[in-house]
Design a protein around this motif. Sequence first.
Motif, PDB file in Angstrom:
ATOM      1  N   PHE A 174       0.832  -1.198   0.000  1.00  0.00           N
ATOM      2  CA  PHE A 174       0.000   0.000   0.000  1.00  0.00           C
ATOM      3  C   PHE A 174       0.875   1.260   0.000  1.00  0.00           C
ATOM      4  O   PHE A 174       2.025   1.226   0.423  1.00  0.00           O
ATOM      5  CB  PHE A 174      -0.922   0.031   1.225  1.00  0.00           C
ATOM      6  CG  PHE A 174      -1.953  -1.060   1.229  1.00  0.00           C
ATOM      7  CD1 PHE A 174      -3.199  -0.845   0.669  1.00  0.00           C
ATOM      8  CD2 PHE A 174      -1.668  -2.305   1.769  1.00  0.00           C
ATOM      9  CE1 PHE A 174      -4.162  -1.852   0.657  1.00  0.00           C
ATOM     10  CE2 PHE A 174      -2.612  -3.321   1.757  1.00  0.00           C
ATOM     11  CZ  PHE A 174      -3.857  -3.087   1.208  1.00  0.00           C
ATOM     12  N   LYS A 175       0.285   2.341  -0.500  1.00  0.00           N
ATOM     13  CA  LYS A 175       0.976   3.627  -0.475  1.00  0.00           C
ATOM     14  C   LYS A 175      -0.010   4.709  -0.068  1.00  0.00           C
ATOM     15  O   LYS A 175      -1.239   4.519  -0.106  1.00  0.00           O
ATOM     16  CB  LYS A 175       1.575   3.955  -1.828  1.00  0.00           C
ATOM     17  CG  LYS A 175       0.532   4.259  -2.902  1.00  0.00           C
ATOM     18  CD  LYS A 175       1.183   4.713  -4.201  1.00  0.00           C
ATOM     19  CE  LYS A 175       0.125   5.060  -5.257  1.00  0.00           C
ATOM     20  NZ  LYS A 175       0.736   5.554  -6.509  1.00  0.00           N
ATOM     21  N   LYS A 176       0.513   5.872   0.310  1.00  0.00           N
ATOM     22  CA  LYS A 176      -0.336   7.008   0.664  1.00  0.00           C
ATOM     23  C   LYS A 176      -0.939   7.601  -0.604  1.00  0.00           C
ATOM     24  O   LYS A 176      -0.275   7.680  -1.634  1.00  0.00           O
ATOM     25  CB  LYS A 176       0.491   8.067   1.394  1.00  0.00           C
ATOM     26  CG  LYS A 176       1.099   7.580   2.701  1.00  0.00           C
ATOM     27  CD  LYS A 176       2.040   8.611   3.308  1.00  0.00           C
ATOM     28  CE  LYS A 176       2.705   8.073   4.562  1.00  0.00           C
ATOM     29  NZ  LYS A 176       3.690   9.011   5.133  1.00  0.00           N
ATOM     30  N   THR A 177      -2.178   8.026  -0.528  1.00  0.00           N
ATOM     31  CA  THR A 177      -2.818   8.717  -1.640  1.00  0.00           C
ATOM     32  C   THR A 177      -2.410  10.185  -1.616  1.00  0.00           C
ATOM     33  O   THR A 177      -1.756  10.646  -0.672  1.00  0.00           O
ATOM     34  CB  THR A 177      -4.351   8.619  -1.547  1.00  0.00           C
ATOM     35  OG1 THR A 177      -4.773   9.275  -0.334  1.00  0.00           O
ATOM     36  CG2 THR A 177      -4.800   7.166  -1.521  1.00  0.00           C
ATOM     37  N   ASP A 178      -2.791  10.910  -2.637  1.00  0.00           N
ATOM     38  CA  ASP A 178      -2.497  12.345  -2.656  1.00  0.00           C
ATOM     39  C   ASP A 178      -3.107  13.037  -1.442  1.00  0.00           C
ATOM     40  O   ASP A 178      -2.540  13.989  -0.902  1.00  0.00           O
ATOM     41  CB  ASP A 178      -3.046  12.978  -3.946  1.00  0.00           C
ATOM     42  CG  ASP A 178      -2.298  12.511  -5.183  1.00  0.00           C
ATOM     43  OD1 ASP A 178      -1.165  12.028  -5.028  1.00  0.00           O
ATOM     44  OD2 ASP A 178      -2.864  12.614  -6.289  1.00  0.00           O
ATOM     45  N   ARG A 179      -4.260  12.529  -1.028  1.00  0.00           N
ATOM     46  CA  ARG A 179      -4.942  13.106   0.124  1.00  0.00           C
ATOM     47  C   ARG A 179      -4.149  12.925   1.413  1.00  0.00           C
ATOM     48  O   ARG A 179      -4.211  13.761   2.314  1.00  0.00           O
ATOM     49  CB  ARG A 179      -6.317  12.461   0.262  1.00  0.00           C
ATOM     50  CG  ARG A 179      -7.146  12.995   1.409  1.00  0.00           C
ATOM     51  CD  ARG A 179      -8.502  12.313   1.447  1.00  0.00           C
ATOM     52  NE  ARG A 179      -9.291  12.774   2.558  1.00  0.00           N
ATOM     53  CZ  ARG A 179     -10.491  12.302   2.878  1.00  0.00           C
ATOM     54  NH1 ARG A 179     -11.033  11.351   2.137  1.00  0.00           N
ATOM     55  NH2 ARG A 179     -11.147  12.784   3.908  1.00  0.00           N
ATOM     56  N   GLY A 180      -3.384  11.847   1.469  1.00  0.00           N
ATOM     57  CA  GLY A 180      -2.643  11.579   2.694  1.00  0.00           C
ATOM     58  C   GLY A 180      -1.159  11.874   2.602  1.00  0.00           C
ATOM     59  O   GLY A 180      -0.424  11.716   3.588  1.00  0.00           O
ATOM     60  N   ALA A 181      -0.692  12.313   1.415  1.00  0.00           N
ATOM     61  CA  ALA A 181       0.746  12.460   1.204  1.00  0.00           C
ATOM     62  C   ALA A 181       1.342  13.725   1.795  1.00  0.00           C
ATOM     63  O   ALA A 181       2.536  13.793   2.056  1.00  0.00           O
ATOM     64  CB  ALA A 181       1.049  12.392  -0.291  1.00  0.00           C
ATOM     65  N   GLY A 182       0.558  14.752   1.992  1.00  0.00           N
ATOM     66  CA  GLY A 182       1.125  15.980   2.531  1.00  0.00           C
ATOM     67  C   GLY A 182       0.138  17.122   2.513  1.00  0.00           C
ATOM     68  O   GLY A 182      -0.974  17.003   1.990  1.00  0.00           O
ATOM     69  N   GLY A 183       0.545  18.239   3.102  1.00  0.00           N
ATOM     70  CA  GLY A 183      -0.313  19.410   3.129  1.00  0.00           C
ATOM     71  C   GLY A 183      -1.209  19.462   4.352  1.00  0.00           C
ATOM     72  O   GLY A 183      -1.177  18.596   5.215  1.00  0.00           O
ATOM     73  N   VAL A 240      -1.138  -0.682  -4.188  1.00  0.00           N
ATOM     74  CA  VAL A 240      -0.290  -0.413  -5.350  1.00  0.00           C
ATOM     75  C   VAL A 240       0.230  -1.684  -6.001  1.00  0.00           C
ATOM     76  O   VAL A 240       0.816  -1.642  -7.068  1.00  0.00           O
ATOM     77  CB  VAL A 240       0.917   0.477  -4.975  1.00  0.00           C
ATOM     78  CG1 VAL A 240       0.437   1.833  -4.527  1.00  0.00           C
ATOM     79  CG2 VAL A 240       1.781  -0.174  -3.912  1.00  0.00           C
ATOM     80  N   GLU A 241       0.003  -2.810  -5.348  1.00  0.00           N
ATOM     81  CA  GLU A 241       0.482  -4.062  -5.940  1.00  0.00           C
ATOM     82  C   GLU A 241      -0.525  -5.150  -5.655  1.00  0.00           C
ATOM     83  O   GLU A 241      -0.765  -5.500  -4.505  1.00  0.00           O
ATOM     84  CB  GLU A 241       1.837  -4.469  -5.353  1.00  0.00           C
ATOM     85  CG  GLU A 241       2.382  -5.780  -5.912  1.00  0.00           C
ATOM     86  CD  GLU A 241       3.740  -6.117  -5.323  1.00  0.00           C
ATOM     87  OE1 GLU A 241       4.008  -7.305  -5.120  1.00  0.00           O
ATOM     88  OE2 GLU A 241       4.505  -5.183  -5.054  1.00  0.00           O
ATOM     89  N   LYS A 242      -1.150  -5.659  -6.708  1.00  0.00           N
ATOM     90  CA  LYS A 242      -2.094  -6.745  -6.541  1.00  0.00           C
ATOM     91  C   LYS A 242      -1.383  -8.065  -6.760  1.00  0.00           C
ATOM     92  O   LYS A 242      -0.770  -8.266  -7.794  1.00  0.00           O
ATOM     93  CB  LYS A 242      -3.260  -6.598  -7.521  1.00  0.00           C
ATOM     94  CG  LYS A 242      -4.139  -5.387  -7.227  1.00  0.00           C
ATOM     95  CD  LYS A 242      -5.341  -5.347  -8.130  1.00  0.00           C
ATOM     96  CE  LYS A 242      -6.238  -4.166  -7.784  1.00  0.00           C
ATOM     97  NZ  LYS A 242      -7.430  -4.117  -8.657  1.00  0.00           N
ATOM     98  N   VAL A 243      -1.498  -8.960  -5.776  1.00  0.00           N
ATOM     99  CA  VAL A 243      -0.805 -10.249  -5.849  1.00  0.00           C
ATOM    100  C   VAL A 243      -1.670 -11.270  -6.586  1.00  0.00           C
ATOM    101  O   VAL A 243      -2.880 -11.313  -6.414  1.00  0.00           O
ATOM    102  CB  VAL A 243      -0.500 -10.758  -4.424  1.00  0.00           C
ATOM    103  CG1 VAL A 243       0.234 -12.087  -4.473  1.00  0.00           C
ATOM    104  CG2 VAL A 243       0.323  -9.730  -3.676  1.00  0.00           C
ATOM    105  N   ASN A 244      -1.051 -12.049  -7.424  1.00  0.00           N
ATOM    106  CA  ASN A 244      -1.769 -13.077  -8.161  1.00  0.00           C
ATOM    107  C   ASN A 244      -2.042 -14.270  -7.254  1.00  0.00           C
ATOM    108  O   ASN A 244      -1.251 -15.186  -7.149  1.00  0.00           O
ATOM    109  CB  ASN A 244      -0.936 -13.528  -9.371  1.00  0.00           C
ATOM    110  CG  ASN A 244      -1.669 -14.552 -10.213  1.00  0.00           C
ATOM    111  OD1 ASN A 244      -2.832 -14.855  -9.965  1.00  0.00           O
ATOM    112  ND2 ASN A 244      -0.984 -15.088 -11.210  1.00  0.00           N
ATOM    113  N   LEU A 245      -3.185 -14.205  -6.562  1.00  0.00           N
ATOM    114  CA  LEU A 245      -3.513 -15.276  -5.617  1.00  0.00           C
ATOM    115  C   LEU A 245      -3.706 -16.614  -6.328  1.00  0.00           C
ATOM    116  O   LEU A 245      -3.420 -17.664  -5.773  1.00  0.00           O
ATOM    117  CB  LEU A 245      -4.786 -14.911  -4.844  1.00  0.00           C
ATOM    118  CG  LEU A 245      -4.689 -13.682  -3.945  1.00  0.00           C
ATOM    119  CD1 LEU A 245      -6.051 -13.402  -3.313  1.00  0.00           C
ATOM    120  CD2 LEU A 245      -3.660 -13.885  -2.857  1.00  0.00           C
ATOM    121  N   ALA A 246      -4.181 -16.577  -7.568  1.00  0.00           N
ATOM    122  CA  ALA A 246      -4.432 -17.817  -8.294  1.00  0.00           C
ATOM    123  C   ALA A 246      -3.146 -18.584  -8.554  1.00  0.00           C
ATOM    124  O   ALA A 246      -3.142 -19.804  -8.695  1.00  0.00           O
ATOM    125  CB  ALA A 246      -5.131 -17.516  -9.623  1.00  0.00           C
ATOM    126  N   ALA A 247      -2.043 -17.847  -8.602  1.00  0.00           N
ATOM    127  CA  ALA A 247      -0.757 -18.497  -8.852  1.00  0.00           C
ATOM    128  C   ALA A 247      -0.238 -19.215  -7.624  1.00  0.00           C
ATOM    129  O   ALA A 247       0.732 -19.960  -7.686  1.00  0.00           O
ATOM    130  CB  ALA A 247       0.272 -17.459  -9.322  1.00  0.00           C
TER     131      ALA A 247
END
Length: 258
Positions: A174-183, A240-247
């Motif tokens: 996961f990563k911060k969105t623009d809403r959570g990144a600063g300001g 930000v990264e979806k894991v291939n659970l089927a694999a």
Amino acid sequence: MALEGKIVDFGVADILQLISQQQKTGVLLVQRGTESIEVLFWNGMIVSAHPVAKDDKELLGERLLRSGLVSEGQLQRALSIQRKNRQHIGEVLVEMNIMSRETLDRIVHNQIYDTFSELFQWKDGSYVFQPAPVNFNERVFTPLGLEHIILDVLRMMDEWPLLLKSISSLDAVFKKTDRGAGGTAAEDAEAAMTQDQKIVFNLLDGCLSVSALTDRSLLGNFATAQALRALLDRELIELVEKVNLAAGTARSWQQLLG
């Protein structure tokens, strides 16, 4: 005299309640195959509950080092004192003013909850309770009552299905969105966060997996997932990264819980 038996004959919850009600002090060892869990009682209260470490990386001291809460030098000094006094490593660090009592309580309590969440699902195995002195400092660490733990753990287990809808894999990132990144908006959002949410939010860098976040935050599996879910609901973070659970390459939270 030791108390021992099989889980199939006398369940985990039953043996825990028996020891607690009789206000025993000692060590309960529960084993299932190659897995072992140790629970320390003091006058019927829970001082510690954790899987028996299979290697050094699983020890609390090593986890504290990886989290950045202690340095290598601080850990080695604490371990030296621990070997002499046979104290909990966290207690030593509090007495050395390296860690606060609140931080120690949070780390140990979360570990207890996670361990009991796993233990309550064991349907087979064996246990042995051995009365023995349990050395800990009441001024440094607060033991937990069993009934309090049981209620919290049952609530946690009930909430898992909802968490699973948002947090499906230990390998997710996961990563911060623009809403959570600063300001200003981000500052306002952080001010409204719980302590656990702040810890997880501040660790997010778009690279750490959920598993790594759990390790670094020392919050435990449930508290880390709960914090991530709350941050997702407020749109402060995103996957930000979806894991291939089927694999079959990802370890899901469901797999983790057995």
